[in-house]
Write a protein that holds these residues in place. Structure first.
Motif, PDB file in Angstrom:
ATOM      1  N   LEU A  45       0.825  -1.206   0.000  1.00 47.62           N
ATOM      2  CA  LEU A  45       0.000   0.000   0.000  1.00 47.62           C
ATOM      3  C   LEU A  45       0.859   1.255   0.000  1.00 47.62           C
ATOM      4  N   ILE A  46       1.966   1.241   0.766  1.00 43.14           N
ATOM      5  CA  ILE A  46       2.851   2.406   0.818  1.00 43.14           C
ATOM      6  C   ILE A  46       3.513   2.639  -0.534  1.00 43.14           C
ATOM      7  N   VAL A  47       3.965   1.557  -1.177  1.00 49.08           N
ATOM      8  CA  VAL A  47       4.617   1.694  -2.478  1.00 49.08           C
ATOM      9  C   VAL A  47       3.633   2.190  -3.532  1.00 49.08           C
ATOM     10  N   GLN A  48       2.410   1.684  -3.524  1.00 42.70           N
ATOM     11  CA  GLN A  48       1.404   2.139  -4.474  1.00 42.70           C
ATOM     12  C   GLN A  48       1.071   3.608  -4.260  1.00 42.70           C
ATOM     13  N   ASP A  49       0.943   4.018  -2.994  1.00 39.13           N
ATOM     14  CA  ASP A  49       0.659   5.422  -2.700  1.00 39.13           C
ATOM     15  C   ASP A  49       1.807   6.314  -3.149  1.00 39.13           C
ATOM     16  N   ALA A  50       3.039   5.865  -2.915  1.00 40.08           N
ATOM     17  CA  ALA A  50       4.192   6.667  -3.347  1.00 40.08           C
ATOM     18  C   ALA A  50       4.277   6.757  -4.862  1.00 40.08           C
ATOM     19  N   SER A  51       3.918   5.691  -5.569  1.00 38.95           N
ATOM     20  CA  SER A  51       3.964   5.728  -7.028  1.00 38.95           C
ATOM     21  C   SER A  51       2.905   6.677  -7.582  1.00 38.95           C
TER      22      SER A  51
END
Length: 235
Positions: free
Chosen positions: A187-193
């Motif tokens: 979820l953190i990686v998707q939000d950062a992308s």
């Protein structure tokens, strides 16, 4: 000096770790972010995580190990055919090991169905199997006559009890926390992308150029110098 309560310390520690991980993710360029997202999605496409697969293998080992011990017990006590007829056909709760084997089959079916087929992310299934196993074995050890039948009267109940609690520990402290952490990272990686896609690319260093600051007091010194030169010019 006052100490913070335990819950507050845990909350602060969790928030700091989440902020640190978020900063680490934002420091990665979009290409690396996409690579990480693809790797996480590839793990999801497997259908089951590595740690959950290890748990299912251990559940299978539980069944096979108890079955092996029961077969050895059948051979030791007069041959498989005669002992099998005595323990299964003429089942006696106080002297038979067949119910311990059925207990291992029960654990295997419930846990594989819950955590491999249904991919459950809760502890209620393992709690059910461990509670039933513990209660049944305690009752059997207290009421039955297994201890008078040799070493297997000790080995089979103890092994079944230990394996059931190892499965509980492994699921509660390894499988569920690790999968929750992996999901949080995704979820953190998707939000950062998504945020990185909104940032305009191609910014040059010139857009952030700022002229050097003038030295403090330089203008005042120049004015004083001009004032001191005016009387000389008048003379």
């Amino acid at each position: 000096m006052s100490h913070l309560p335990g819950d507050m310390e845990n909350t602060l520690t969790g928030s700091q770790s989440s902020h640190a991980s978020l900063r680490d993710v934002h420091s990665i360029n979009p290409t690396q972010l996409m690579a990480r997202i693809e790797s996480y999605e590839g793990r999801e496409k497997k259908g089951i995580s590595d740690v959950r697969r290890t748990f299912c293998l251990f559940v299978t080992f539980d069944l096979l190990f108890v079955t092996l011990l029961w077969i050895i017990e059948l051979n030791v006590n007069g041959g498989i055919e005669n002992t099998l007829e005595r323990e299964v056909v003429q089942y006696d709760y106080y002297s038979s090991y067949f119910d311990i084997f059925l207990l291992a089959v029960f654990r295997f079916k419930v846990l594989i169905l819950a955590y491999a087929v249904c991919k459950l992310r809760h502890w209620w299934a393992i709690a059910l199997t461990t509670a039933v196993t513990s209660a049944f074995l305690l009752a059997k050890v207290i009421l039955s006559k297994l201890f008078s039948q040799g070493a297997f009267g000790y080995v089979l109940p103890i092994i079944s009890f230990i394996l059931a609690w190892i499965e509980t520990w492994f699921l509660d402290f390894k499988v569920l926390p690790q999968e929750a952490e992996e999901e949080n990272r995704l979820l953190i990686v998707q939000d950062a992308s998504e945020r990185a896609a909104l940032i305009p690319a191609g910014l040059s260093d010139g857009q952030f150029y700022s002229p050097p600051e003038s030295e403090a007091g330089s203008e005042e010194e120049a004015e004083e110098k001009q004032d001191s030169e005016k009387p000389l010019l008048e003379l």
